[in-house]
Design a protein around this motif. Structure first.
Motif, PDB file in Angstrom:
ATOM      1  N   PRO A  24     -41.715 -26.681  10.210  1.00 21.19           N
ATOM      2  CA  PRO A  24     -41.467 -27.694  11.258  1.00 21.19           C
ATOM      3  C   PRO A  24     -40.768 -28.944  10.745  1.00 21.19           C
ATOM      4  CG  PRO A  24     -43.669 -26.791  11.482  1.00 21.19           C
ATOM      5  CD  PRO A  24     -43.123 -26.247  10.192  1.00 21.19           C
ATOM      6  N   VAL A  25     -41.052 -29.343   9.509  1.00 20.58           N
ATOM      7  CA  VAL A  25     -40.393 -30.528   8.953  1.00 20.58           C
ATOM      8  C   VAL A  25     -38.894 -30.276   8.793  1.00 20.58           C
ATOM      9  CG1 VAL A  25     -40.255 -32.083   6.980  1.00 20.58           C
ATOM     10  CG2 VAL A  25     -42.493 -31.289   7.789  1.00 20.58           C
ATOM     11  N   VAL A  26     -38.544 -29.105   8.294  1.00 17.07           N
ATOM     12  CA  VAL A  26     -37.134 -28.749   8.140  1.00 17.07           C
ATOM     13  C   VAL A  26     -36.450 -28.666   9.504  1.00 17.07           C
ATOM     14  CG1 VAL A  26     -35.544 -26.941   7.376  1.00 17.07           C
ATOM     15  CG2 VAL A  26     -37.517 -27.550   5.960  1.00 17.07           C
ATOM     16  N   LEU A  27     -37.114 -28.045  10.454  1.00 14.55           N
ATOM     17  CA  LEU A  27     -36.518 -27.876  11.776  1.00 14.55           C
ATOM     18  C   LEU A  27     -36.296 -29.216  12.470  1.00 14.55           C
ATOM     19  CD1 LEU A  27     -38.433 -24.738  13.104  1.00 14.55           C
ATOM     20  CD2 LEU A  27     -36.338 -24.854  11.736  1.00 14.55           C
ATOM     21  N   ASP A  28     -37.209 -30.179  12.247  1.00 13.51           N
ATOM     22  CA  ASP A  28     -37.023 -31.513  12.828  1.00 13.51           C
ATOM     23  C   ASP A  28     -35.757 -32.171  12.304  1.00 13.51           C
ATOM     24  OD1 ASP A  28     -39.093 -31.571  14.577  1.00 13.51           O
ATOM     25  OD2 ASP A  28     -40.386 -32.898  13.406  1.00 13.51           O
ATOM     26  N   PRO A  47     -34.414 -25.698  16.486  1.00 11.50           N
ATOM     27  CA  PRO A  47     -34.214 -24.251  16.358  1.00 11.50           C
ATOM     28  C   PRO A  47     -35.515 -23.582  15.929  1.00 11.50           C
ATOM     29  CG  PRO A  47     -33.332 -25.387  14.444  1.00 11.50           C
ATOM     30  CD  PRO A  47     -33.771 -26.455  15.402  1.00 11.50           C
ATOM     31  N   GLU A  48     -35.605 -22.272  16.110  1.00 11.17           N
ATOM     32  CA  GLU A  48     -36.800 -21.550  15.674  1.00 11.17           C
ATOM     33  C   GLU A  48     -36.753 -21.240  14.187  1.00 11.17           C
ATOM     34  OE1 GLU A  48     -39.371 -21.315  17.424  1.00 11.17           O
ATOM     35  OE2 GLU A  48     -38.448 -21.986  19.294  1.00 11.17           O
ATOM     36  N   LYS A  72     -30.458 -15.876  20.545  1.00 13.90           N
ATOM     37  CA  LYS A  72     -29.252 -16.714  20.519  1.00 13.90           C
ATOM     38  C   LYS A  72     -29.111 -17.376  19.153  1.00 13.90           C
ATOM     39  CE  LYS A  72     -28.506 -17.803  25.378  1.00 13.90           C
ATOM     40  NZ  LYS A  72     -29.379 -16.768  25.905  1.00 13.90           N
ATOM     41  N   SER A  73     -27.851 -17.603  18.771  1.00 15.34           N
ATOM     42  CA  SER A  73     -27.577 -18.270  17.497  1.00 15.34           C
ATOM     43  C   SER A  73     -26.417 -19.237  17.674  1.00 15.34           C
ATOM     44  CB  SER A  73     -27.219 -17.242  16.414  1.00 15.34           C
ATOM     45  OG  SER A  73     -25.975 -16.628  16.697  1.00 15.34           O
ATOM     46  N   ARG A  74     -26.348 -20.156  16.736  1.00 14.77           N
ATOM     47  CA  ARG A  74     -25.217 -21.084  16.697  1.00 14.77           C
ATOM     48  C   ARG A  74     -24.977 -21.469  15.250  1.00 14.77           C
ATOM     49  NH1 ARG A  74     -24.770 -26.161  20.726  1.00 14.77           N
ATOM     50  NH2 ARG A  74     -22.572 -25.870  21.165  1.00 14.77           N
ATOM     51  N   ALA A  75     -23.716 -21.596  14.886  1.00 17.78           N
ATOM     52  CA  ALA A  75     -23.361 -21.977  13.517  1.00 17.78           C
ATOM     53  C   ALA A  75     -22.871 -23.418  13.494  1.00 17.78           C
ATOM     54  CB  ALA A  75     -22.279 -21.054  12.967  1.00 17.78           C
ATOM     55  N   SER A  76     -23.134 -24.091  12.396  1.00 16.69           N
ATOM     56  CA  SER A  76     -22.574 -25.434  12.186  1.00 16.69           C
ATOM     57  C   SER A  76     -22.219 -25.581  10.718  1.00 16.69           C
ATOM     58  CB  SER A  76     -23.572 -26.518  12.605  1.00 16.69           C
ATOM     59  OG  SER A  76     -24.681 -26.549  11.732  1.00 16.69           O
ATOM     60  N   SER A  77     -21.271 -26.473  10.466  1.00 18.02           N
ATOM     61  CA  SER A  77     -20.895 -26.736   9.075  1.00 18.02           C
ATOM     62  C   SER A  77     -21.326 -28.155   8.735  1.00 18.02           C
ATOM     63  CB  SER A  77     -19.402 -26.508   8.864  1.00 18.02           C
ATOM     64  OG  SER A  77     -18.641 -27.128   9.886  1.00 18.02           O
ATOM     65  N   ALA A  86     -29.059 -26.794  18.124  1.00 21.29           N
ATOM     66  CA  ALA A  86     -29.601 -25.778  19.034  1.00 21.29           C
ATOM     67  C   ALA A  86     -29.771 -26.390  20.425  1.00 21.29           C
ATOM     68  CB  ALA A  86     -30.938 -25.276  18.515  1.00 21.29           C
ATOM     69  N   THR A  87     -29.627 -25.577  21.454  1.00 20.39           N
ATOM     70  CA  THR A  87     -29.734 -26.092  22.824  1.00 20.39           C
ATOM     71  C   THR A  87     -30.773 -25.362  23.671  1.00 20.39           C
ATOM     72  OG1 THR A  87     -28.038 -24.628  23.752  1.00 20.39           O
ATOM     73  CG2 THR A  87     -27.287 -26.696  22.764  1.00 20.39           C
ATOM     74  N   CYS A  88     -31.388 -24.317  23.116  1.00 25.94           N
ATOM     75  CA  CYS A  88     -32.374 -23.585  23.913  1.00 25.94           C
ATOM     76  C   CYS A  88     -33.481 -23.049  23.007  1.00 25.94           C
ATOM     77  CB  CYS A  88     -31.724 -22.443  24.689  1.00 25.94           C
ATOM     78  SG  CYS A  88     -30.882 -21.237  23.648  1.00 25.94           S
ATOM     79  N   ALA A  89     -34.634 -22.785  23.591  1.00 28.80           N
ATOM     80  CA  ALA A  89     -35.778 -22.287  22.829  1.00 28.80           C
ATOM     81  C   ALA A  89     -35.462 -20.910  22.250  1.00 28.80           C
ATOM     82  CB  ALA A  89     -37.008 -22.203  23.735  1.00 28.80           C
ATOM     83  N   GLY A  90     -35.990 -20.654  21.060  1.00 26.82           N
ATOM     84  CA  GLY A  90     -35.831 -19.344  20.445  1.00 26.82           C
ATOM     85  C   GLY A  90     -34.540 -19.158  19.677  1.00 26.82           C
ATOM     86  N   GLU A  91     -33.774 -20.213  19.487  1.00 27.85           N
ATOM     87  CA  GLU A  91     -32.454 -20.103  18.886  1.00 27.85           C
ATOM     88  C   GLU A  91     -32.512 -20.200  17.360  1.00 27.85           C
ATOM     89  OE1 GLU A  91     -28.070 -22.233  19.420  1.00 27.85           O
ATOM     90  OE2 GLU A  91     -29.655 -22.498  20.907  1.00 27.85           O
ATOM     91  N   ILE A  92     -31.613 -19.474  16.701  1.00 26.31           N
ATOM     92  CA  ILE A  92     -31.439 -19.556  15.247  1.00 26.31           C
ATOM     93  C   ILE A  92     -30.196 -20.386  14.954  1.00 26.31           C
ATOM     94  CG2 ILE A  92     -30.856 -18.241  13.166  1.00 26.31           C
ATOM     95  CD1 ILE A  92     -32.467 -15.934  14.296  1.00 26.31           C
ATOM     96  N   LEU A  93     -30.317 -21.307  14.009  1.00 22.36           N
ATOM     97  CA  LEU A  93     -29.179 -22.120  13.607  1.00 22.36           C
ATOM     98  C   LEU A  93     -28.680 -21.663  12.248  1.00 22.36           C
ATOM     99  CD1 LEU A  93     -27.611 -24.609  14.688  1.00 22.36           C
ATOM    100  CD2 LEU A  93     -29.051 -26.006  13.211  1.00 22.36           C
TER     101      LEU A  93
END
Length: 523
Positions: A24-28, A47-48, A72-77, A86-93
């Motif tokens: 959770p700390v990383v995800l925040d 993100p999840e 769902k997934s999304r990539a960022s650099s 991330a914009t929705c629950a359950g998403e992988i970044l």
């Protein structure tokens, strides 16, 4: 919706346990974003899990898993704004920071091949050693070179000579949301990276259009960008301590601020400068506020020097000219003098001060404007919805309208107001195109300022829809990006949103890539 342990283990098998986290700390950390305009809460959806792929093959395996599992997934650099969140629950970044190599510099064909986490600063430093240079996106030289060319947008100070970001894209390697790999342009036929349009498949309009898909159509894992001849030194000697860097303007170069009595005269000047082919940089960097923050190291220094710097008029541009020979330099100087005479312009006296020349020259070449000016003054900024991408005349009209809009909200006391003109823009490709953005400082910790910034965006959108301006830039899916209540503008521009929706369904039938920054697959 937390990831099941089974899915988590599958991702671990692809990446290794050190390159995935659901702590959770990383995800925040990955949900914090101060550019969350319209909200005092700097946290977006978490993100999840966050994964760090290190190769195209790992990206492919992750997207195949997400497609198969309905995740769902999304990539960022380098991530700039909410577009990389991330914009929705359950998403992988997918954080692409491990994919950080400059793969090739092709001097003959004037192109450079990079992975997603390579910055403009890295590309520029390497290609300058070979007598070349790249455009640097207005968001700053710390941003991803690949993301700007393939997946996002933004103006750049050198656009009059080096072109708009997406128009510099050549070959690309693209992992579709389904996990298939497409290699575009000459790369697709095994001929190398030098062309984006053949002899292999040309899909540049599909992967980026005017703005890019913002992670909504899979992941670009490598791309080639066009670089141009550079008449300056192989390395620029930088003096000073960050952020107050400066350098001497090199021989055969000129730096000036130019101003005109009216925007119409300014537009005439830009057309003539473009026709003469004399500019390396032709850029609107607002007035004393933006320019002042650009050339000072901190807010205290800015206020100390404000009286010295405030003589920059609203209708002004900065120009850099660079020549390959004394004869070319003499021609550039003579041509500029004649253009100013013909259009009623002048070289602005304050621009001749050493603090402007030595500091703003390096900003113009390396594009340090936004990191210094947009955030430092008040903590955050927003683009007001009044945007334009078209002819120089079109852009000049928008800048006039922005001045009226800015004054309205400055009078209310909800945006930064120190006598500045917080609009900026660039002239592209010898004045064939131009772009403007109208940025405004606001305090993200002040409720009235945050609310005022939201209202400002709404007013800017109304002007854009009625003029119209924001039809080819600053939009996604026929909508203004980043607002929960989005007015449709696709019908005002040949219903291009319908074609985007068809593309989304064809390339991403299971909506495995986050559609928020691109377009929803349904009406």
């Amino acid at each position: 919706m937390a990831l099941s342990r089974e899915v988590y283990r599958e991702l671990e098998d692809i990446l290794g346990p050190d390159n995935i986290s659901d702590d959770p700390v990383v995800l925040d950390v990955y949900s914090f974003q101060r550019l969350n305009a319209g909200s005092m809460d700097p946290y977006t959806i978490s993100p999840e899990a966050v994964v760090l792929p290190g190769s195209t093959e790992e990206v492919q395996a992750i997207l195949r898993l997400c497609n198969r599992r309905g995740i769902k997934s999304r990539a960022s650099s380098t991530t700039y704004g909410t577009q990389g969140m991330a914009t929705c629950a359950g998403e992988i970044l997918l954080d692409l920071r491990r994919m950080n190599r400059i793969i090739e510099i092709d001097e003959k064909n004037m192109c450079v091949v990079t992975e997603p986490y390579v910055s403009f600063a890295q590309v520029q430093a390497e290609v300058m050693k070979k007598g070349l240079n790249c455009h640097v996106v207005g968001a700053g030289s710390n941003c991803s070179y690949l993301a700007s060319l393939t997946s996002m947008d933004g103006n750049n100070a050198q656009a009059i000579a080096y072109g708009y970001s997406g128009r510099n894209l050549l070959g690309a390697e693209w992992v579709l949301p389904t996990g298939e790999i497409l290699r575009l342009g000459s790369l697709g036929s095994g001929a190398g990276w030098f062309s984006g349009d053949g002899p292999g498949p040309s899909l540049r309009g599909i992967i980026r259009g005017a703005r890019g898909a913002l992670g909504g159509l899979g992941v670009i894992t490598k791309c080639a960008g066009h670089v141009r001849p550079w008449p300056g030194p192989k390395s620029i000697e930088i003096k000073g301590i960050s952020p107050a860097f400066e350098t001497e303007v090199p021989p055969l170069f000129e730096y000036h601020i130019l101003d005109w009595p009216t925007w119409e005269q300014c537009a005439d000047g830009q057309y003539k400068i473009g026709e003469a082919g004399i500019a390396l940089v032709l850029n609107k960097t607002a007035g004393p506020g933006t320019h002042g923050h650009t050339v000072t190291g901190c807010n205290n220094e800015y206020y100390d020097k404000y009286e010295e710097l405030k003589g920059i008029p609203e209708v002004s541009l900065n120009i850099v000219m660079g020549a390959n020979s004394p004869e070319e330099h003499a021609y550039q100087v003579k041509a500029l003098d004649q253009i100013l005479k013909d259009t009623g312009g002048q070289i602005t006296p304050v621009g001749e001060k050493a603090i402007m020349k030595n500091r703003d020259f390096i900003n113009a070449i390396k594009t340090c404007f936004v990191p210094r000016t947009a955030f430092r003054a008040a903590g955050s900024f927003t683009i007001d919805g009044l945007l334009g991408h078209g002819s120089v005349d079109h852009v000049s009209l928008g800048l006039k309208k922005d001045g009226v809009l800015r004054a309205k909200y400055a009078k209310k006391g909800v945006i930064g107001d120190d006598g500045t003109y917080n609009s900026w823009g660039s002239t592209f490709e010898n004045a064939h195109l131009a772009l403007f953005e109208c940025g405004h400082w606001f305090d993200p910790l002040d409720e009235a300022s945050t609310k005022g910034a939201t209202e400002l965006i709404g007013d800017g959108i109304k002007i854009s829809l009625s003029t119209p301006f924001s039809l080819t830039w600053g939009t996604s899916g026929g909508m203004i990006f980043g607002l929960k209540s989005q007015p449709p503008i696709g019908p005002l521009c040949y219903n291009y949103h319908e074609w985007m929706r068809k593309i989304k369904k064809a390339f991403d039938p299971n909506t495995a890539s986050d559609p928020e920054g691109y377009i929803s697959p349904e009406e």
